[in-house]
Design a protein around this motif. Structure first.
Motif, PDB file in Angstrom:
ATOM      1  N   HIS A   9       0.559  -1.215   0.242  1.00 17.07           N
ATOM      2  CA  HIS A   9      -0.410   0.573  -0.401  1.00 17.07           C
ATOM      3  C   HIS A   9       0.727   1.733  -0.182  1.00 17.07           C
ATOM      4  N   VAL A  10       2.286   1.399   0.735  1.00 14.80           N
ATOM      5  CA  VAL A  10       2.765   2.177   0.871  1.00 14.80           C
ATOM      6  C   VAL A  10       3.395   2.734  -0.610  1.00 14.80           C
ATOM      7  N   GLU A  11       3.723   1.468  -1.071  1.00 13.90           N
ATOM      8  CA  GLU A  11       4.738   1.707  -1.615  1.00 13.90           C
ATOM      9  C   GLU A  11       3.840   2.544  -3.113  1.00 13.90           C
ATOM     10  N   GLY A  12       2.357   1.838  -3.265  1.00 12.33           N
ATOM     11  CA  GLY A  12       1.292   2.603  -4.167  1.00 12.33           C
ATOM     12  C   GLY A  12       1.662   2.242  -5.614  1.00 12.33           C
ATOM     13  N   ALA A  13       2.798   1.048  -5.995  1.00 12.90           N
ATOM     14  CA  ALA A  13       3.349   0.476  -8.134  1.00 12.90           C
ATOM     15  C   ALA A  13       1.304  -0.432  -7.651  1.00 12.90           C
ATOM     16  N   GLY A  14       0.696  -0.289  -6.942  1.00  8.16           N
ATOM     17  CA  GLY A  14      -0.077  -1.499  -7.363  1.00  8.16           C
ATOM     18  C   GLY A  14       0.517  -3.287  -7.662  1.00  8.16           C
ATOM     19  N   ARG A  15       1.320  -3.338  -6.431  1.00  5.22           N
ATOM     20  CA  ARG A  15       0.684  -4.776  -6.530  1.00  5.22           C
ATOM     21  C   ARG A  15       0.771  -4.856  -4.952  1.00  5.22           C
ATOM     22  N   ASP A  16       0.228  -6.303  -4.260  1.00  3.66           N
ATOM     23  CA  ASP A  16      -0.354  -6.556  -3.381  1.00  3.66           C
ATOM     24  C   ASP A  16       0.737  -7.373  -2.602  1.00  3.66           C
ATOM     25  N   GLU A  17       0.002  -8.319  -1.353  1.00  3.43           N
ATOM     26  CA  GLU A  17       0.766  -9.380  -0.447  1.00  3.43           C
ATOM     27  C   GLU A  17       1.348  -9.885  -1.503  1.00  3.43           C
ATOM     28  N   ASP A  18       0.402 -11.086  -1.686  1.00  2.00           N
ATOM     29  CA  ASP A  18       0.988 -11.883  -3.017  1.00  2.00           C
ATOM     30  C   ASP A  18       1.544 -11.586  -3.724  1.00  2.00           C
ATOM     31  N   GLN A  19       1.621 -10.524  -4.588  1.00  2.00           N
ATOM     32  CA  GLN A  19       3.182 -10.702  -5.438  1.00  2.00           C
ATOM     33  C   GLN A  19       4.049 -10.467  -4.941  1.00  2.00           C
ATOM     34  N   LEU A  20       3.974  -9.196  -4.003  1.00  2.00           N
ATOM     35  CA  LEU A  20       5.405  -9.575  -2.769  1.00  2.00           C
ATOM     36  C   LEU A  20       5.844 -10.721  -2.299  1.00  2.00           C
ATOM     37  N   ALA A  21       5.014 -11.389  -2.236  1.00  2.00           N
ATOM     38  CA  ALA A  21       5.702 -13.257  -1.400  1.00  2.00           C
ATOM     39  C   ALA A  21       5.777 -13.893  -2.599  1.00  2.00           C
ATOM     40  N   TYR A  22       5.171 -14.110  -3.949  1.00  2.00           N
ATOM     41  CA  TYR A  22       5.310 -14.817  -4.879  1.00  2.00           C
ATOM     42  C   TYR A  22       6.297 -14.676  -6.441  1.00  2.00           C
ATOM     43  N   TRP A  23       5.825 -12.658  -6.343  1.00  2.00           N
ATOM     44  CA  TRP A  23       6.921 -12.467  -7.736  1.00  2.00           C
ATOM     45  C   TRP A  23       8.045 -11.995  -7.590  1.00  2.00           C
ATOM     46  N   ARG A  24       8.659 -11.863  -6.654  1.00  2.00           N
ATOM     47  CA  ARG A  24       9.719 -11.164  -6.015  1.00  2.00           C
ATOM     48  C   ARG A  24      11.021 -12.761  -6.495  1.00  2.00           C
ATOM     49  N   THR A  25      12.514 -11.986  -7.172  1.00  2.00           N
ATOM     50  CA  THR A  25      13.760 -12.667  -6.676  1.00  2.00           C
ATOM     51  C   THR A  25      14.669 -12.474  -5.605  1.00  2.00           C
ATOM     52  N   ASP A  26      15.123 -13.304  -4.745  1.00  2.00           N
ATOM     53  CA  ASP A  26      16.302 -13.677  -4.120  1.00  2.00           C
ATOM     54  C   ASP A  26      16.543 -11.961  -3.839  1.00  2.00           C
ATOM     55  N   ALA A  27      16.692 -12.120  -4.771  1.00  2.00           N
ATOM     56  CA  ALA A  27      17.891 -10.747  -4.616  1.00  2.00           C
ATOM     57  C   ALA A  27      16.706  -9.010  -4.328  1.00  2.00           C
ATOM     58  N   GLU A  28      15.684  -9.507  -4.206  1.00  2.00           N
ATOM     59  CA  GLU A  28      14.305  -8.429  -3.784  1.00  2.00           C
ATOM     60  C   GLU A  28      13.994  -8.541  -2.229  1.00  2.00           C
ATOM     61  N   PHE A  29      14.636  -9.683  -2.449  1.00  2.00           N
ATOM     62  CA  PHE A  29      14.101  -9.813  -0.378  1.00  2.00           C
ATOM     63  C   PHE A  29      15.372  -9.149   0.496  1.00  2.00           C
ATOM     64  N   ARG A  30      14.517  -8.579   1.846  1.00  2.00           N
ATOM     65  CA  ARG A  30      15.261  -7.839   2.941  1.00  2.00           C
ATOM     66  C   ARG A  30      15.205  -8.358   4.083  1.00  2.00           C
ATOM     67  N   ASN A  31      14.809 -10.450   4.263  1.00  2.00           N
ATOM     68  CA  ASN A  31      15.305 -10.597   5.635  1.00  2.00           C
ATOM     69  C   ASN A  31      16.709 -11.159   6.006  1.00  2.00           C
ATOM     70  N   VAL A  32      16.535 -11.233   7.053  1.00  2.00           N
ATOM     71  CA  VAL A  32      17.966 -11.268   7.457  1.00  2.00           C
ATOM     72  C   VAL A  32      18.236 -13.070   7.213  1.00  2.00           C
ATOM     73  N   ALA A  33      19.653 -13.469   7.254  1.00  2.00           N
ATOM     74  CA  ALA A  33      20.123 -14.493   6.859  1.00  2.00           C
ATOM     75  C   ALA A  33      19.025 -15.439   7.760  1.00  2.00           C
ATOM     76  N   LEU A  34      19.769 -15.237   8.918  1.00  2.00           N
ATOM     77  CA  LEU A  34      19.105 -16.256   9.976  1.00  2.00           C
ATOM     78  C   LEU A  34      17.777 -16.853   9.444  1.00  2.00           C
ATOM     79  N   ALA A  35      16.865 -16.383   9.008  1.00  2.00           N
ATOM     80  CA  ALA A  35      16.053 -16.474   9.114  1.00  2.00           C
ATOM     81  C   ALA A  35      15.830 -17.695   7.760  1.00  2.00           C
ATOM     82  N   GLU A  36      16.894 -17.659   6.895  1.00  2.00           N
ATOM     83  CA  GLU A  36      16.507 -18.671   5.427  1.00  2.00           C
ATOM     84  C   GLU A  36      17.287 -19.445   6.132  1.00  2.00           C
TER      85      GLU A  36
END
Length: 298
Positions: free
Chosen positions: A102-129
């Motif tokens: 919503h804040v991004e305002g680019a027309g994406r939703d939670e599912d698109q962020l979860a399923y359609w980003r590459t690993d380089a677009e994720f921002r989690n710490v290594a411990l989680a993965e």
């Protein structure tokens, strides 16, 4: 038993619960804020979207790792506990990714962020993965460190100037308190158990420890938002986390590992999209169905 339930016990999962249907019942309706709440005054939109991604990706990726224990835990009770922990984190992830979109305002939703980003677009710490290859001791060490850190972070985030982050934190503190307690009790049971359980728990801590330092490394986005009263500087959580871990390790007759932190690439790590190869494997499994059937609805 209700006859309708006898026909199909899964019918309730398909019911339309609107925007409050988080993680099959982990609702946000009591969170005190809406995903579309206005941004705090003076806060950069891109920074807030990125920060929500950071916290959301931590929860999303780690929930996938915890879900791997379904049907694989040593006892049914532990399988249920780890599955519920994964669902708690998935609920947090959905709110945070929805807020980011919503804040991004680019027309994406939670599912698109979860399923359609590459690993380089994720921002989690290594411990989680990190994958623990079915080693229950490693799973407990990973959960102990992650939950101790995230609990300290969310505890401070309850005062965030962003109402959605504050609401996630208020609810998340209750969940993470249980997660940390569960992991601590198992760490005590294994560390102060048999010689074999002590050895394996010590080895598990050695395995996870190089990834601990990253948790307290402050990114530029976190630094700017912390100054604006929106985010938490993760470095400010280290003293609390160290105190908790030292107490658990002492009671479990375990020693703090003397392991150097994992290196970075040009000072960049998970928050900047630099990950271990483990993340690619997690995403390949998590995203496979959505990518095979991109037009599917549920």
């Amino acid at each position: 038993m209700n006859a309708a339930h006898e026909d199909n016990v899964y019918d309730g999962l398909a019911d339309d619960h609107g925007d409050t249907h988080w993680a099959f019942g982990t609702g946000f309706e009591d969170g005190g804020a809406e995903i579309t709440a206005p941004l705090p005054a003076g806060v950069d939109r891109a920074d807030l979207a990125e920060y929500c991604l950071m916290l959301g990706d931590d929860a999303l990726v780690y929930s996938q790792r915890l879900a791997e224990w379904v049907s694989n835990a040593p006892e049914l009770e532990e399988e249920v506990a780890l599955a519920n922990t994964a669902l708690d984190l998935l609920g947090q992830a959905r709110v945070l990714l929805a807020r980011s979109a919503h804040v991004e305002g680019a027309g994406r939703d939670e599912d698109q962020l979860a399923y359609w980003r590459t690993d380089a677009e994720f921002r989690n710490v290594a411990l989680a993965e990190l994958g623990n290859n079915g080693d229950f001791g490693k799973a407990i060490a990973q959960l102990l460190v992650f939950s101790s850190w995230r609990l300290a972070l969310l505890h401070k985030l309850r005062g965030s100037a962003d109402p959605v982050l504050a609401a996630v934190a208020v609810k998340g503190v209750k969940e993470l308190t249980y997660h940390r307690d569960y992991a601590a009790r198992w760490a005590l049971r294994l560390g102060d158990g048999t010689d074999e359980s002590h050895r394996r728990m010590s080895a598990a801590l050695d395995w996870v420890w190089p990834r601990v330092a990253e948790l307290f490394r402050t990114s530029d986005v976190e630094r700017r938002l912390a100054a604006a009263g929106v985010a938490v500087d993760p470095a400010e959580t280290q003293a609390e986390v160290d105190e908790v871990l030292d107490e658990v390790l002492r009671r479990a007759t375990l020693s703090r590992p003397e392991r150097p932190p994992a290196g970075t690439i040009g000072g960049r790590s998970g928050r900047q999209g630099v990950h271990t190869e483990a993340l690619g494997r997690v995403l390949a499994e998590m995203q496979s169905l959505a990518r095979q059937h991109p037009e599917a609805t549920w």
